[in-house]
Design an enzyme around this catalytic site. Sequence first.
Site, PDB file in Angstrom:
ATOM      1  N   PHE A   1     -27.726  11.456 -21.187  1.00  0.00           N
ATOM      2  CA  PHE A   1     -27.006  11.409 -22.464  1.00  0.00           C
ATOM      3  C   PHE A   1     -26.390  12.759 -22.845  1.00  0.00           C
ATOM      4  CE2 PHE A   1     -26.660  10.409 -27.068  1.00  0.00           C
ATOM      5  CZ  PHE A   1     -26.195   9.107 -27.002  1.00  0.00           C
TER       6      PHE A   1
ATOM      7  N   PHE B   1     -29.282   1.984 -17.495  1.00  0.00           N
ATOM      8  CA  PHE B   1     -28.936   3.400 -17.390  1.00  0.00           C
ATOM      9  C   PHE B   1     -28.070   3.902 -18.540  1.00  0.00           C
ATOM     10  CE2 PHE B   1     -29.100   1.715 -12.952  1.00  0.00           C
ATOM     11  CZ  PHE B   1     -30.367   2.194 -12.642  1.00  0.00           C
TER      12      PHE B   1
ATOM     13  N   ARG C   1     -26.050  16.338 -27.678  1.00  0.00           N
ATOM     14  CA  ARG C   1     -27.176  16.587 -26.762  1.00  0.00           C
ATOM     15  C   ARG C   1     -26.770  17.559 -25.660  1.00  0.00           C
ATOM     16  NH1 ARG C   1     -32.384  14.423 -25.317  1.00  0.00           N
ATOM     17  NH2 ARG C   1     -32.329  13.043 -27.127  1.00  0.00           N
TER      18      ARG C   1
ATOM     19  N   GLU D   1     -35.432   9.806 -18.464  1.00  0.00           N
ATOM     20  CA  GLU D   1     -34.252  10.627 -18.199  1.00  0.00           C
ATOM     21  C   GLU D   1     -34.518  11.973 -17.526  1.00  0.00           C
ATOM     22  OE1 GLU D   1     -31.110   9.783 -21.660  1.00  0.00           O
ATOM     23  OE2 GLU D   1     -33.139  10.138 -22.396  1.00  0.00           O
TER      24      GLU D   1
ATOM     25  N   ARG E   1     -27.968   7.855 -18.515  1.00  0.00           N
ATOM     26  CA  ARG E   1     -29.246   8.540 -18.325  1.00  0.00           C
ATOM     27  C   ARG E   1     -29.107  10.069 -18.430  1.00  0.00           C
ATOM     28  NH1 ARG E   1     -32.914   6.787 -13.135  1.00  0.00           N
ATOM     29  NH2 ARG E   1     -34.965   7.331 -13.970  1.00  0.00           N
TER      30      ARG E   1
ATOM     31  N   THR F   1     -31.458  12.074 -31.133  1.00  0.00           N
ATOM     32  CA  THR F   1     -30.992  13.160 -32.000  1.00  0.00           C
ATOM     33  C   THR F   1     -30.610  12.645 -33.382  1.00  0.00           C
ATOM     34  OG1 THR F   1     -28.814  12.940 -30.969  1.00  0.00           O
ATOM     35  CG2 THR F   1     -30.253  14.681 -30.134  1.00  0.00           C
TER      36      THR F   1
ATOM     37  N   ALA G   1     -32.865   7.218 -24.775  1.00  0.00           N
ATOM     38  CA  ALA G   1     -33.381   8.541 -25.145  1.00  0.00           C
ATOM     39  C   ALA G   1     -34.773   8.799 -24.580  1.00  0.00           C
ATOM     40  CB  ALA G   1     -33.388   8.716 -26.669  1.00  0.00           C
TER      41      ALA G   1
END
Length: 791
Positions: free
Chosen positions: A354, A238, A320, A724, A352, A452, A521
Amino acid sequence: MIEPAAKSNPAIRTPAPHDSAHLHVSGEARYGDDMPEPRGMLHCWLHLASRTHARIVRMDLSRVRLAPGVVDVICAADLAATTNDIGPVFPGDLVFAEDEVLFDGQPLFAVAATSREAARHATTLAEVEYEDLPAILSIDDALAANAEVVPSKQWLRGDPDGAIARAPHRLAGRIRMGGQEHFYLEGQNAMAIPQEDGQMLIYSSTQNPSELQHKAAEVLGVSAHAVTAENRRMGGGFGGKETQAAWFAVISAKLAQRTGRAVKLRLDRDADMTITGKRHAFLIDYQVGFDDDGRILGIDFLQAADCGYSPDLSHSIADRAMAHADNAYFLDQLRITSKRCFTHKASNTAFRGFGGPQGMVGIEEVIEQIARHLGKDPLAVRKVNFYGADSRNVTPYGMTVEDNIVDGLVGELEQRVDYAARRRAIAQFNASHAYLKKGIALTPVKFGISFTAKHLNQGGALVLVYLDGSVQLNHGGTEMGQGLHIKVAQVVAEVFGIDLDRIQITPTTTGKVPNTSSTAASAGTDLNGAAAYNAAMKIVNRLIPFVRDHFKIATETAIVFRDNGVYAGNQRLASFKEIVKLAYMNRISLSAAGFYATPKLEVDALGRGRPFYYFAYGAACTEVVIDTLTGEHRMTRVDIVHDVGKSLNPAIDMGQIEGGFIQGAGWLTSEELWWDARGRIATHAPSTYKIPVAGDVPPHFDVRIYERGINVEAGVYRSKAVGEPPLMLAISVLYALKDAVSAIGGYRRAAVLDAPATPEAVLMAVEEMKRAVAARTSHATPVESESATTA
């Protein structure tokens, strides 16, 4: 990799069981602590600081070194010749505290002994003297002190201040959301085994073997080629094993290097929850201006994240959160300011979503407040703010949304659940029940897929074909129960046209595929599945000319690998096994390394541009009931439709959607982290920290894959990521609870309810609503605002 060839044994788009399912249910699946222990192996334990912020005045380890069974003891001073810092991007993530303790539970030293019990006992014999120092324990404290782990960031588009000032309606407010413990079933563990000539083999429960390899090499003072990191499976990750698993691996490896013996470190649950970081808690302030329909005209966000004592991955997580401050809504004139706050707590880390979930909750709170202010259904306000197709389609970071399906997807769910009729029925129920109140919310998800950080969007794989036609597959992704391995195996089986049981998946190891990105991700299948596809296609593209010449086929385009054989049109030329044997006899290579790099990604230094390859979409409609006397609540009905493109494996994807939603519901309702006034975490075991259990699953739980879903960017056979995005479907739970509380005030006022919405929090929100209603009844004037906070 667009559409597969027709065949009687398709490997993709079929509900193949998890590759280890039979091992899971029989108890035969090997995890880190199940690995055979080498003879003479030592066990490691850690001494944890008992202060939140303090100077280490004296640390005497003489009694520790003399304790029975102790073979070695190491602390920060023993890493001075190499490094005590294993920060994944920025410096600051320490193996051991140096002169100063920065959070309660920070490791001070490690002991290697002949048994785990001996090591644990020895750690209690240290004499440590501290000088307490002032501590920063909250986001509010950090903002007041301007304490940050990395610099702030801001995105600005247009003139949000002017747009807000000119808007017919204005609101300002705040929402807080707590962190979340990963609570993976398998705790952090690592076993380091010295090899010949100074090499080291590390078995670790890690999502990121390559980073672990490099960090271990730095601490050991050797080149990366001298360290091999391996992982067959994790019992959950996770995000909690993306960077922080390296911590325990390097300690084991350093002790193994010094002693020449294998060393294992396995944390128990209390130590794991005390030492490791969590999901970032957030505080989000907003100012918004909007019109009579609820359309947002200008907005200003302040996002403040509790990062803990060090950077870890907080910069990217906060980025994010910024990139998901819009969720599925077009925000034209806006400012988003992100503060990455330093606190004296364990360094918070990947989890999870992020940062995406926290950013989304912020905008959903704005939608809720607007709806109550205008006396509208929140879904109507959501719909009027959705991204458009040909206009109103540019994100706050400058990316054009080219694959928008949110209108159709939400519309499908709205119609299927008969949302309007149910809202009317719930209002009638609430009007006739004094103590029980129901609530409903339908919320969307738009989640960007890709790391990212552009350079991380690459994957590698190695495919080996043997003479009997069986195939061994290795790739850079790690398996943590999410079904990555079976999906990648399905891709390879599809390329070769063979049955799935002909593919053997091997442990992820840096010795086969180097320089891999973390399995994170939601990009595991996109990256590693594409790399495996490319590797398998290399082999197929070598075999096709051989088959053409050997069987005298006129055109290569007629040659197809399917149904465990090779065909020219409808003519079966030979079995796959026979073709492989013929190729070997003709000296054709039957192995290949594959590589994939996600295209089209480009961002500037502030993270603006195109950080995502595509978006995954979903929507959830949740109904809840609350007891206004106790605050107790439960979900009574949940309906979900989620976009996974053309699913590679519907069974695996359904499991991810269901599990992600329940985990998200836990974050937003029951999973409360609590620190005392001295900064000591008190919720460090299942006895004090409540994750959802089977009884928390709603009796009506209807989850469906969006049948019209497709990845317009191709993806892996038109599939989309699924790890996610489903977690954020659970935002509907929080807003259904707010809807139930709002019913007490006749839906004229938004509930003051932060996350997690525990029974205690719901009860306090109920009492606050009752006080507000009483005050309004006593003092209301015709022009009184019904918003929680007005500008």
